[in-house]
Write an enzyme that holds these catalytic residues in place. Sequence first.
Site, PDB file in Angstrom:
ATOM      1  N   CYS A   9     -25.475  15.955  -9.253  1.00  0.00           N
ATOM      2  CA  CYS A   9     -25.780  15.555  -7.890  1.00  0.00           C
ATOM      3  C   CYS A   9     -25.461  16.764  -7.008  1.00  0.00           C
ATOM      4  CB  CYS A   9     -24.983  14.327  -7.490  1.00  0.00           C
ATOM      5  SG  CYS A   9     -25.825  13.335  -6.248  1.00  0.00           S
ATOM      6  N   CYS A  88     -29.061  11.860  -7.586  1.00  0.00           N
ATOM      7  CA  CYS A  88     -29.153  11.822  -6.129  1.00  0.00           C
ATOM      8  C   CYS A  88     -30.272  10.868  -5.705  1.00  0.00           C
ATOM      9  CB  CYS A  88     -29.372  13.217  -5.577  1.00  0.00           C
ATOM     10  SG  CYS A  88     -30.682  14.069  -6.421  1.00  0.00           S
ATOM     11  N   CYS A  96     -32.386  16.867  -4.171  1.00  0.00           N
ATOM     12  CA  CYS A  96     -31.891  16.816  -5.542  1.00  0.00           C
ATOM     13  C   CYS A  96     -31.840  18.215  -6.123  1.00  0.00           C
ATOM     14  CB  CYS A  96     -32.815  15.963  -6.410  1.00  0.00           C
ATOM     15  SG  CYS A  96     -32.280  14.288  -6.587  1.00  0.00           S
TER      16      CYS A  96
END
Length: 167
Positions: A9, A88, A96
């Site tokens: 993430c 994400c 992302c």
Amino acid sequence: MTTHVLILCTHNSARSVLGEGMLNHWAGKLGKDVRAHSAGSAPSGRINPFAVEALQNAGVDASGYFSKSWDRFSQDGAPPLSIVITVCDSAAAEQCPVFFGGRGQPVKVHWGYPDPSNAEGGDEGKRRAFELTRQAIGYRLLQLLQLPLESLSKVELQQALEGIART
């Protein structure tokens, strides 16, 4: 041979850490030779305390987890990654990370989750959001652990992981 999974993430403070914790926890409970790692493209330097709380409440030891950069997984001595999962929330226009590293070109898949750090309702709202996110990520990771990872081709693994993303 150990299957190494990197969960990415942006800040490596919440969703990716929940994934790392749950995958390592379930792999250990199920006797699977799978090792999860987490990282971020712009790590915050700290893990959200609600993520630690959600993991601990689920019986997961989160004591060794820390926010780290994805750079460490592209360096010499990094574990050979088989799978990279981004977690994400692209639906919320969240950027992302795109991971180009890893020896052996790991299979990459996106499993998006809203950021529980942005939940409304004060601390109780955040606790609830982190717990729901932990459960959702854990559910998909249990499905991953049911796959015959040692015998799937990269194409078959990609298809299986994309199928899990649709659940």
